[in-house]
Design a protein around this motif. Structure first.
Motif, PDB file in Angstrom:
ATOM      1  N   UNK A 218       0.828  -1.205   0.000  1.00 25.83           N
ATOM      2  CA  UNK A 218       0.000   0.000   0.000  1.00 25.83           C
ATOM      3  C   UNK A 218       0.864   1.258   0.000  1.00 25.83           C
ATOM      4  N   UNK A 219       0.331   2.295  -0.642  1.00 30.46           N
ATOM      5  CA  UNK A 219       0.986   3.608  -0.667  1.00 30.46           C
ATOM      6  C   UNK A 219       0.491   4.391   0.547  1.00 30.46           C
ATOM      7  N   UNK A 220       1.399   4.969   1.291  1.00 34.22           N
ATOM      8  CA  UNK A 220       1.021   5.682   2.511  1.00 34.22           C
ATOM      9  C   UNK A 220       0.128   6.879   2.210  1.00 34.22           C
ATOM     10  N   UNK A 221      -0.952   6.980   2.969  1.00 28.68           N
ATOM     11  CA  UNK A 221      -1.847   8.123   2.845  1.00 28.68           C
ATOM     12  C   UNK A 221      -1.767   9.034   4.055  1.00 28.68           C
ATOM     13  N   UNK A 222      -0.667   8.922   4.805  1.00 27.36           N
ATOM     14  CA  UNK A 222      -0.551   9.700   6.045  1.00 27.36           C
ATOM     15  C   UNK A 222      -0.523  11.206   5.777  1.00 27.36           C
ATOM     16  N   UNK A 223       0.277  11.643   4.798  1.00 25.24           N
ATOM     17  CA  UNK A 223       0.366  13.079   4.513  1.00 25.24           C
ATOM     18  C   UNK A 223      -0.963  13.640   3.997  1.00 25.24           C
ATOM     19  N   UNK A 224      -1.620  12.991   3.019  1.00 27.48           N
ATOM     20  CA  UNK A 224      -2.936  13.487   2.612  1.00 27.48           C
ATOM     21  C   UNK A 224      -3.926  13.521   3.767  1.00 27.48           C
ATOM     22  N   UNK A 225      -3.858  12.521   4.635  1.00 25.62           N
ATOM     23  CA  UNK A 225      -4.761  12.498   5.782  1.00 25.62           C
ATOM     24  C   UNK A 225      -4.502  13.645   6.733  1.00 25.62           C
ATOM     25  N   UNK A 226      -3.235  13.969   6.921  1.00 29.83           N
ATOM     26  CA  UNK A 226      -2.889  15.095   7.791  1.00 29.83           C
ATOM     27  C   UNK A 226      -3.378  16.410   7.193  1.00 29.83           C
ATOM     28  N   UNK A 227      -3.238  16.555   5.881  1.00 32.29           N
ATOM     29  CA  UNK A 227      -3.728  17.766   5.213  1.00 32.29           C
ATOM     30  C   UNK A 227      -5.245  17.883   5.350  1.00 32.29           C
ATOM     31  N   UNK A 255      -5.985   9.594  -4.670  1.00 31.70           N
ATOM     32  CA  UNK A 255      -4.903   9.192  -5.576  1.00 31.70           C
ATOM     33  C   UNK A 255      -4.041   8.102  -4.951  1.00 31.70           C
ATOM     34  N   UNK A 256      -3.676   8.276  -3.678  1.00 32.35           N
ATOM     35  CA  UNK A 256      -2.852   7.256  -3.019  1.00 32.35           C
ATOM     36  C   UNK A 256      -3.619   5.953  -2.841  1.00 32.35           C
ATOM     37  N   UNK A 257      -4.912   6.046  -2.588  1.00 32.67           N
ATOM     38  CA  UNK A 257      -5.710   4.840  -2.430  1.00 32.67           C
ATOM     39  C   UNK A 257      -5.860   4.099  -3.751  1.00 32.67           C
ATOM     40  N   UNK A 258      -6.018   4.838  -4.841  1.00 38.40           N
ATOM     41  CA  UNK A 258      -6.089   4.195  -6.153  1.00 38.40           C
ATOM     42  C   UNK A 258      -4.787   3.447  -6.449  1.00 38.40           C
ATOM     43  N   UNK A 259      -3.666   4.081  -6.119  1.00 35.11           N
ATOM     44  CA  UNK A 259      -2.374   3.427  -6.324  1.00 35.11           C
ATOM     45  C   UNK A 259      -2.229   2.207  -5.419  1.00 35.11           C
ATOM     46  N   UNK A 260      -2.710   2.312  -4.191  1.00 33.68           N
ATOM     47  CA  UNK A 260      -2.628   1.195  -3.248  1.00 33.68           C
ATOM     48  C   UNK A 260      -3.453   0.008  -3.719  1.00 33.68           C
ATOM     49  N   UNK A 261      -4.673   0.286  -4.200  1.00 32.67           N
ATOM     50  CA  UNK A 261      -5.536  -0.794  -4.672  1.00 32.67           C
ATOM     51  C   UNK A 261      -4.920  -1.481  -5.883  1.00 32.67           C
ATOM     52  N   UNK A 262      -4.355  -0.669  -6.793  1.00 34.79           N
ATOM     53  CA  UNK A 262      -3.714  -1.233  -7.981  1.00 34.79           C
ATOM     54  C   UNK A 262      -2.533  -2.126  -7.600  1.00 34.79           C
ATOM     55  N   UNK A 263      -1.742  -1.665  -6.656  1.00 34.57           N
ATOM     56  CA  UNK A 263      -0.582  -2.457  -6.237  1.00 34.57           C
ATOM     57  C   UNK A 263      -0.997  -3.665  -5.420  1.00 34.57           C
ATOM     58  N   UNK A 264      -2.017  -3.487  -4.542  1.00 35.34           N
ATOM     59  CA  UNK A 264      -2.439  -4.574  -3.665  1.00 35.34           C
ATOM     60  C   UNK A 264      -3.005  -5.753  -4.442  1.00 35.34           C
TER      61      UNK A 264
END
Length: 272
Positions: A218-227, A255-264
Motif C-alpha cells: 500500500x501507498x502511505x496516505x498519512x500526509x494526505x490524511x494530515x492535510x 490518488x494514493x488509495x487508487x495506487x494502493x488498490x492497484x498495487x495490492x
C-alpha cells in the motif's frame, strides 16, 4: 495466512460458488456468527473487556441524557452498542500478522473505539464544542498506532479497526461542519467520497476474489490524511482556506488509495 484469514477465504469462496444468492448470504452470516461465538469462548478475558467498555460508554451517554440531551444520548447509546458488538464479533482478529494471538483488547484499540464513539456528537454539536471534540478525538489517531507498536499490541483487528474508524470519524466531522455552516457542500462531498469509495471498491474486490488486498504494497496516505485533518480544523475555526486544504487532502488521498488498490491486487504489475 492466519487461520482466521483462511476461514474467511473459504467462506467467501463458498459464497461466490453459490452465486451470492440470498440463502448463501444467510449461511455465510450464520457461519460468521458461529465462529464469532467460538472465538468469544476462547477469549473470555477479551469478551469481558468488551462488555466493560460497552457498559462504560452507555454510562457516559446516560450522563448526556441527564445533562439535557436525550435525543443525542439515545443515538449515541445505540451507535456505541453497535460499535462494541462489532469489536466483540471480531475478537478472533486479535492476532499478529503471523497468527500469534495477542492478549487483551489493548489500549490502542480502546482509544480507537473511543474515537468511534464520538461520531454521533460530531454530527450534532455546533461551533466551538464541535471543533474541540474533533481535535481531542483526532489526537487519539496519532497516538493509537504508536501505542500498539510500543506495547507489542499490533494486530489485524487494530489495523482494520483504525482504518475503518478514521473514515467514519472524518466523514462525520465533515458532515457536522457542513451542518454548522463551516464547510461548503462540495468539500464535504469530497471528504465523504474519499473515505466511502475505497471501502466500496475493496469490499467488492474482496468478495469477488475471496482474498484481501496485499497491504504490504500500500501507498502511505498519512500526509494526505494530515492535510485533510488540518483543513477540517481550519474550517471549524472559520477560516475559508480550510475547505480548499481539506479538499486537496481528500483528492490526494483518493490518488494514493487508487495506487494502493492497484498495487495490492497486482493491477500495476499487470499493466506494466
Amino acid at each position: 495466512m492466519t487461520s482466521g484469514e483462511r476461514w474467511t477465504r473459504e467462506a467467501l469462496v463458498d459464497l461466490r460458488a453459490a452465486g451470492y444468492a440470498p440463502r448463501a448470504w444467510a449461511v455465510f452470516l450464520l457461519r460468521s456468527r458461529a465462529r464469532a461465538r467460538e472465538r468469544r469462548a476462547e477469549r473470555p478475558r477479551e469478551h469481558r473487556q468488551a462488555l466493560a467498555l460497552g457498559a462504560a460508554g452507555l454510562a457516559a451517554w446516560a450522563g448526556a441524557a441527564v445533562a439535557g440531551y436525550p435525543p443525542l444520548a439515545a443515538a449515541g447509546a445505540l451507535w456505541w452498542v453497535l460499535v462494541v458488538l462489532m469489536v466483540d464479533w471480531h475478537l478472533g482478529m486479535l492476532e499478529r500478522a503471523d497468527g500469534t494471538p495477542v492478549c487483551g483488547l489493548g489500549l490502542a484499540n480502546v482509544l480507537t473505539v473511543l474515537r468511534a464513539g464520538t461520531v454521533p456528537a460530531l454530527l450534532a454539536l455546533d461551533g466551538t464544542a464541535l471543533v474541540i471534540l474533533f481535535l481531542l478525538a483526532g489526537l487519539t489517531d496519532g497516538v493509537d498506532g504508536r501505542l500498539a507498536r510500543a506495547r507489542g499490541e499490533t494486530t489485524r483487528l487494530g489495523f482494520w479497526l483504525d482504518a475503518t474508524v478514521d473514515g467514519i470519524f472524518l466523514g462525520a466531522a465533515a458532515l457536522g461542519l457542513a451542518r454548522a455552516g463551516l464547510l461548503p457542500g462540495w468539500a464535504t462531498a469530497l471528504v465523504v467520497v474519499r473515505y466511502a469509495l475505497p471501502w466500496v471498491v475493496v469490499s467488492v474486490a474482496y468478495f469477488r476474489t475471496a482474498r484481501p488486498p496485499d497491504l504490504r504494497r500500500a501507498v502511505s496516505g498519512r500526509l494526505p490524511g494530515l492535510l485533510l485533518f488540518s483543513g477540517l480544523v481550519l474550517a471549524g475555526l472559520g477560516m475559508r482556506e480550510g475547505a480548499a486544504l481539506a479538499a486537496f487532502g481528500a483528492l490526494a488521498g483518493l490518488a494514493t488509495l487508487a495506487a494502493s488498490i492497484a498495487r495490492a491486487y497486482g493491477l500495476a504489475d499487470s499493466a506494466a
